[in-house]
Design a protein around this motif. Sequence first.
Motif, PDB file in Angstrom:
ATOM      1  N   SER A  29       5.714  -5.662   6.556  1.00 22.73           N
ATOM      2  CA  SER A  29       4.795  -5.433   5.447  1.00 22.73           C
ATOM      3  C   SER A  29       5.108  -6.389   4.303  1.00 22.73           C
ATOM      4  O   SER A  29       6.128  -7.092   4.315  1.00 22.73           O
ATOM      5  CB  SER A  29       4.933  -3.992   4.963  1.00 22.73           C
ATOM      6  OG  SER A  29       6.217  -3.803   4.371  1.00 22.73           O
ATOM      7  N   ASN A  65       5.373   1.524   7.496  1.00 21.35           N
ATOM      8  CA  ASN A  65       5.974   2.668   8.196  1.00 21.35           C
ATOM      9  C   ASN A  65       5.239   3.036   9.481  1.00 21.35           C
ATOM     10  O   ASN A  65       5.419   4.129  10.016  1.00 21.35           O
ATOM     11  CB  ASN A  65       6.049   3.886   7.265  1.00 21.35           C
ATOM     12  CG  ASN A  65       4.688   4.477   6.940  1.00 21.35           C
ATOM     13  OD1 ASN A  65       3.642   3.953   7.342  1.00 21.35           O
ATOM     14  ND2 ASN A  65       4.684   5.572   6.192  1.00 21.35           N
ATOM     15  N   TYR A 111      -4.617   3.933   9.753  1.00 22.06           N
ATOM     16  CA  TYR A 111      -4.090   2.993   8.777  1.00 22.06           C
ATOM     17  C   TYR A 111      -4.637   3.353   7.408  1.00 22.06           C
ATOM     18  O   TYR A 111      -5.790   3.768   7.264  1.00 22.06           O
ATOM     19  CB  TYR A 111      -4.531   1.587   9.178  1.00 22.06           C
ATOM     20  CG  TYR A 111      -3.764   0.443   8.580  1.00 22.06           C
ATOM     21  CD1 TYR A 111      -2.457   0.575   8.140  1.00 22.06           C
ATOM     22  CD2 TYR A 111      -4.354  -0.813   8.495  1.00 22.06           C
ATOM     23  CE1 TYR A 111      -1.761  -0.504   7.619  1.00 22.06           C
ATOM     24  CE2 TYR A 111      -3.672  -1.902   7.985  1.00 22.06           C
ATOM     25  CZ  TYR A 111      -2.378  -1.740   7.542  1.00 22.06           C
ATOM     26  OH  TYR A 111      -1.695  -2.816   7.029  1.00 22.06           O
ATOM     27  N   VAL A 112      -3.818   3.224   6.404  1.00 24.11           N
ATOM     28  CA  VAL A 112      -4.243   3.601   5.054  1.00 24.11           C
ATOM     29  C   VAL A 112      -5.411   2.747   4.574  1.00 24.11           C
ATOM     30  O   VAL A 112      -6.144   3.130   3.657  1.00 24.11           O
ATOM     31  CB  VAL A 112      -3.039   3.525   4.081  1.00 24.11           C
ATOM     32  CG1 VAL A 112      -2.702   2.083   3.750  1.00 24.11           C
ATOM     33  CG2 VAL A 112      -3.277   4.346   2.831  1.00 24.11           C
ATOM     34  N   ARG A 129       9.785   8.412   6.503  1.00 22.37           N
ATOM     35  CA  ARG A 129      10.497   7.257   5.963  1.00 22.37           C
ATOM     36  C   ARG A 129      10.585   6.160   7.022  1.00 22.37           C
ATOM     37  O   ARG A 129      10.967   6.453   8.165  1.00 22.37           O
ATOM     38  CB  ARG A 129      11.926   7.647   5.530  1.00 22.37           C
ATOM     39  CG  ARG A 129      11.920   8.537   4.301  1.00 22.37           C
ATOM     40  CD  ARG A 129      11.459   7.784   3.078  1.00 22.37           C
ATOM     41  NE  ARG A 129      11.234   8.667   1.941  1.00 22.37           N
ATOM     42  CZ  ARG A 129      10.857   8.235   0.733  1.00 22.37           C
ATOM     43  NH1 ARG A 129      10.658   6.950   0.547  1.00 22.37           N
ATOM     44  NH2 ARG A 129      10.675   9.091  -0.246  1.00 22.37           N
ATOM     45  N   CYS A 168      -0.786   5.848   8.049  1.00 22.54           N
ATOM     46  CA  CYS A 168       0.376   4.969   8.086  1.00 22.54           C
ATOM     47  C   CYS A 168       0.047   3.727   7.294  1.00 22.54           C
ATOM     48  O   CYS A 168      -1.111   3.473   6.949  1.00 22.54           O
ATOM     49  CB  CYS A 168       0.759   4.595   9.518  1.00 22.54           C
ATOM     50  SG  CYS A 168      -0.342   3.369  10.289  1.00 22.54           S
ATOM     51  N   THR A 169       1.057   2.945   6.990  1.00 19.62           N
ATOM     52  CA  THR A 169       0.872   1.608   6.452  1.00 19.62           C
ATOM     53  C   THR A 169       1.606   0.646   7.378  1.00 19.62           C
ATOM     54  O   THR A 169       2.299   1.075   8.308  1.00 19.62           O
ATOM     55  CB  THR A 169       1.438   1.460   5.025  1.00 19.62           C
ATOM     56  OG1 THR A 169       2.858   1.501   5.081  1.00 19.62           O
ATOM     57  CG2 THR A 169       0.918   2.554   4.101  1.00 19.62           C
ATOM     58  N   ARG A 178       2.872   5.987  -2.973  1.00 21.08           N
ATOM     59  CA  ARG A 178       3.968   6.840  -3.445  1.00 21.08           C
ATOM     60  C   ARG A 178       3.974   6.947  -4.968  1.00 21.08           C
ATOM     61  O   ARG A 178       4.168   8.023  -5.532  1.00 21.08           O
ATOM     62  CB  ARG A 178       5.299   6.288  -2.937  1.00 21.08           C
ATOM     63  CG  ARG A 178       5.534   6.584  -1.463  1.00 21.08           C
ATOM     64  CD  ARG A 178       6.915   6.149  -1.001  1.00 21.08           C
ATOM     65  NE  ARG A 178       7.168   6.633   0.356  1.00 21.08           N
ATOM     66  CZ  ARG A 178       7.732   5.941   1.321  1.00 21.08           C
ATOM     67  NH1 ARG A 178       8.133   4.704   1.084  1.00 21.08           N
ATOM     68  NH2 ARG A 178       7.917   6.467   2.511  1.00 21.08           N
ATOM     69  N   MET A 215       2.018  11.091   5.793  1.00 18.92           N
ATOM     70  CA  MET A 215       2.517   9.717   5.857  1.00 18.92           C
ATOM     71  C   MET A 215       3.675   9.529   4.874  1.00 18.92           C
ATOM     72  O   MET A 215       4.711   8.946   5.221  1.00 18.92           O
ATOM     73  CB  MET A 215       1.414   8.726   5.515  1.00 18.92           C
ATOM     74  CG  MET A 215       1.874   7.279   5.339  1.00 18.92           C
ATOM     75  SD  MET A 215       0.623   6.181   4.651  1.00 18.92           S
ATOM     76  CE  MET A 215       0.664   6.654   2.914  1.00 18.92           C
ATOM     77  N   LEU A 216       3.504  10.013   3.663  1.00 24.82           N
ATOM     78  CA  LEU A 216       4.519   9.819   2.639  1.00 24.82           C
ATOM     79  C   LEU A 216       5.828  10.523   2.976  1.00 24.82           C
ATOM     80  O   LEU A 216       6.895  10.135   2.507  1.00 24.82           O
ATOM     81  CB  LEU A 216       3.998  10.307   1.280  1.00 24.82           C
ATOM     82  CG  LEU A 216       2.810   9.548   0.700  1.00 24.82           C
ATOM     83  CD1 LEU A 216       2.350  10.168  -0.598  1.00 24.82           C
ATOM     84  CD2 LEU A 216       3.152   8.080   0.480  1.00 24.82           C
ATOM     85  N   SER A 222       0.817  -1.218   0.000  1.00 27.42           N
ATOM     86  CA  SER A 222       0.000   0.000   0.000  1.00 27.42           C
ATOM     87  C   SER A 222       0.846   1.261   0.000  1.00 27.42           C
ATOM     88  O   SER A 222       0.514   2.247  -0.662  1.00 27.42           O
ATOM     89  CB  SER A 222      -0.934   0.006   1.217  1.00 27.42           C
ATOM     90  OG  SER A 222      -1.838  -1.067   1.176  1.00 27.42           O
ATOM     91  N   LEU A 223       1.965   1.239   0.739  1.00 28.78           N
ATOM     92  CA  LEU A 223       2.830   2.413   0.805  1.00 28.78           C
ATOM     93  C   LEU A 223       3.461   2.683  -0.550  1.00 28.78           C
ATOM     94  O   LEU A 223       3.472   3.828  -1.026  1.00 28.78           O
ATOM     95  CB  LEU A 223       3.907   2.206   1.872  1.00 28.78           C
ATOM     96  CG  LEU A 223       4.894   3.358   2.074  1.00 28.78           C
ATOM     97  CD1 LEU A 223       4.166   4.641   2.445  1.00 28.78           C
ATOM     98  CD2 LEU A 223       5.927   2.997   3.133  1.00 28.78           C
TER      99      LEU A 223
END
Length: 333
Positions: free
Chosen positions: A245, A162, A143-144, A332, A158-159, A77, A328-329, A72-73
């Motif tokens: 993840s 991260n 959570y995303v 890191r 967040c995912t 992105r 969130m993005l 998902s992260l």
Amino acid sequence: MDASLLDRAGALPLPDLYEKVRHHVPAIEWPALADDVAAIQALKRARNAVVLAHNYQAPEIFHTVADIVGDSLALAREAARTDADVIVLAGVHFMAETAKILNPGKTVLIPDPEAGCSLAESITAADVRSLRRRHPGVPVVTYVNTSAAVKAESDLCCTSGNARAVVESLGAPRVLMIPDEYLAQNVQAELPGIEILTWAGHCEVHERFTAADIREAREAYPGVTVLAHPECPPAVVAEADFSGSTAAMQDYVETHRPAQVVMITECAMADNLAVRNPDVAFVKPCNLCPHMKRISLRKIRRSLEGLTHEVTVPDALIAPARRAVERMLAVRP
């Protein structure tokens, strides 16, 4: 096999692509799938479209038509970076919403609008507002795997990739982490100095795993390496050799090259990694996500042909939800 399914030379069509999925797709089924693959590739060029596929998508999607793959992260992105006019999200609905939040001027499609998520359905925007009233001043990490409306009520997202870094980035003694109770509990175990308040939401794929499943796998496959997703119950994570993840699990396999691996997550994860890592033996157990499996090559093709099942997000939600996702993005893991 019906000769009409073969090309004029008597060979299977798109042989290079079939080589990637031959362990998962019978040869007799490939010609029909290859027809959809060729049509999708042509439609992508005609419409300046890109297909984003989650790691849980079936191999025939993941390895043949996806332009960008990941967790998902990673998909969030890449959705923020793409210059395509059309984004097809081969995943579930909240992922398509996230792509739309980050690209409000682009056309975002989901091949099956019924591809949902038990986590996203476990909490509403009204629930978040109620939590804020009960815990004034406590930052909300969402959570995303949630709807745009819930993201819009949050401080940041967040995912699983991260989550710890996001919680630490706040510098707060108490944090509301919603809606995945198990992910929050697993992060709490890593951050004992921060009090993490939870919500009783669960992933219907990962909540079914038990510590006994892992013990049975170790007994059946001595020396096997066990990788667990942090959406699993803490007792499961505690039994695993590594938890992370889907991207982290992939990195673990490709870095450590274990001889045998059990992936405590959705079944397609092991299927897709097996294509890239033929020297690693992937053994069960795993669970299927019924929502991810609603996506098919034929549905992707139809969605691109008619630009159907467009995902929209109300204008009033775009800015606050985008702020939470972009925060969130910026973190890191």
